[in-house]
Design an enzyme around this catalytic site. Structure first.
Site, short mmCIF file in Angstrom:
data_model
loop_
_atom_site.label_atom_id
_atom_site.label_comp_id
_atom_site.label_asym_id
_atom_site.label_seq_id
_atom_site.Cartn_x
_atom_site.Cartn_y
_atom_site.Cartn_z
N SER A 37 7.13 9.60 -0.50
CA SER A 37 7.06 9.74 -2.06
C SER A 37 7.96 10.78 -2.69
CB SER A 37 5.76 9.74 -2.51
OG SER A 37 5.65 9.34 -3.72
N HIS A 60 1.32 2.39 -1.53
CA HIS A 60 2.02 3.45 -1.48
C HIS A 60 1.65 4.57 -0.46
CE1 HIS A 60 4.86 6.58 -3.64
NE2 HIS A 60 3.78 7.22 -3.57
#
Ligand code: GTR
Length: 419
Positions: free
Chosen positions: A253, A394
């Site tokens: 990320s 995610h």
């Protein structure tokens, strides 16, 4: 009574105005492929003046520096200088992973003195190693006391998730058994991930007296974190147990954005790995899918240089797009990983960036066959540009790690040591 009503009226209209202002300032998030605007990607193999980049040396000597300068000035910011006089304390070594590994804590003295600013690198290595080992290095967001002894600190833990994302002893042991080391750095040491405090790390020490904020083209948090990964590499070059020519920048990320930017600038990184890096990482900005340039700059004003704010809702005016960030890693292998449920990070935009970086790799004589669009679920593909999209959310999962280890093995010709 009348005054009370008037007050109520004023409060209500002010709130309505504020709500409508917020509404108009933040465009709705697009998750519909049909709504992706028509766009044209900048051609990495054209100089800014429009002439063609015809040869490998055109790229290496002129186009690469041109692009790097644009990314610095308009997005990630000009990096901090190399700390003159930096020194490393002798590592403190302990056993780790039930005797399978060792843990080294290395204090980096930025000014070369015990009193000056210091940063810690935590490095895990297989205990039994005949030769120097390749190492994964990543920045993490955990508080210091949560660092040891798991390798989960190579990424950010999504709120509430503790099972798969931070797999504890097993994953660490597995990485070591495969003949790799891994190193973690604490973001807070370099630049706190907070718009109010981000200058309290290495950025603040570079500000002039009285200066509160870095200039419009100066690096902020992502630049400071990427700079940190390079300082770890400086250390690895001094450690005979590490193969410093085979160091892999990895991150999840925001730290995936960081890993790409670190490797784009510092050619000593042998491989760059972006796990769900999304907007400002591997995803194309011009697609306006999921997180956008405006959305990221409004939520994280301390990540990129303020020149990047000029492109909020004006992505088409960027003099580059994120496929060119991947291309800056060429000819070194780069790996992009997406997650199917991570629409905010625009998985398809990440794949398209990987595909659009191919011409640069080809010009430099690298094989890029095998990348498919659409990409098959849960299967890695591609040679010098690797890609996978896995099911799920995610996060940096075991499945992702296995692909990264296989990718590194393939490019390094690496075989796990016989225990
Ligand atoms: C999100 C942000 C993304 C990504 C992510 C993370 O909130 O919008 O750009 O970086 O955080 O780092 O987990």
């Amino acid at each position: 009574m009348v005054r009370g009503r008037l007050l109520l009226f004023l409060v209500a209209t002010t709130m309505a105005f504020r709500i409508s202002w917020l509404w108009s300032a933040e465009p709705a998030v697009n998750y519909d492929e049909a709504q992706v605007p028509a766009y044209e990607l900048p051609d990495p193999l054209r100089f800014s003046d429009g002439t063609a980049v015809a040869t490998a040396s055109d790229w290496t000597e002129r186009r690469r520096p041109e692009l790097l300068a644009l990314f610095r000035k308009q997005m990630y910011g000009v990096p901090l200088a190399h700390p003159a006089g930096m020194k490393f304390d002798p590592p403190q070594v302990a056993e780790a992973y039930g005797g399978k590994g060792i843990r080294k804590s290395i204090w980096v003295r930025l000014a070369g003195t015990a009193e000056g600013p210091a940063l810690e690198i935590v490095l895990y290595l297989p205990k039994h190693q005949a030769n120097p080992v390749p190492v994964f290095v990543g920045m993490h967001l955990f508080p210091k006391n949560d660092v040891d002894p798991r390798p989960g600190q190579l990424w950010q833990r999504p709120a509430g998730d503790t099972e798969t994302v931070v797999p504890g002893e097993q994953l660490g042991s597995y990485i070591l058994e495969r003949g790799y080391g891994f190193a973690t750095l604490t973001a807070e040491d370099f630049a706190p991930d907070d718009a109010k405090r981000y200058t309290r790390g290495v950025i603040g020490s570079a500000l002039a007296t009285g200066q509160q904020e870095p200039g419009p083209d100066a690096g902020r948090a992502i630049a400071a974190w990427a700079w940190g990964l390079s300082r770890a590499l400086d250390y690895f070059e001094t450690d005979p147990q590490v193969d410093s020519r085979r160091v892999i920048a990895v991150g999840h990320s925001r730290m995936g954005k960081t890993a790409l930017w670190a490797a784009a600038q510092d050619e000593r990184f042998a491989i760059a790995i972006s796990n769900n890096s999304g907007c400002g990482g591997a995803a194309l900005s011009r697609r306006i899918f999921g997180e956008t340039v405006g959305a990221i700059n409004r939520r994280f004003p301390h990540w990129f240089c303020t020149n990047f704010w000029n492109y909020n809702e004006r992505e088409g005016e960027l003099p580059f797009d994120q496929h060119e960030l991947l291309a800056l890693v060429a000819p070194r292998p780069v790996y992009v990983a997406s997650a199917a449920d991570d629409r905010w990070a625009d998985p398809h935009g990440e794949l398209l960036a990987a595909l659009a970086a191919q011409p640069v790799y080809q010009l430099l004589g690298r094989n890029v066959d095998g990348l498919a669009d659409p990409a098959p679920l849960n299967r890695s593909s591609g040679d010098f540009i690797g890609y996978h999209i896995r099911t799920g959310k995610h996060a940096l999962m075991d499945f992702d790690w296995v692909q990264y280890l296989d990718f590194a093995d393939r490019h390094f010709g690496h075989r796990p040591p016989v225990q």
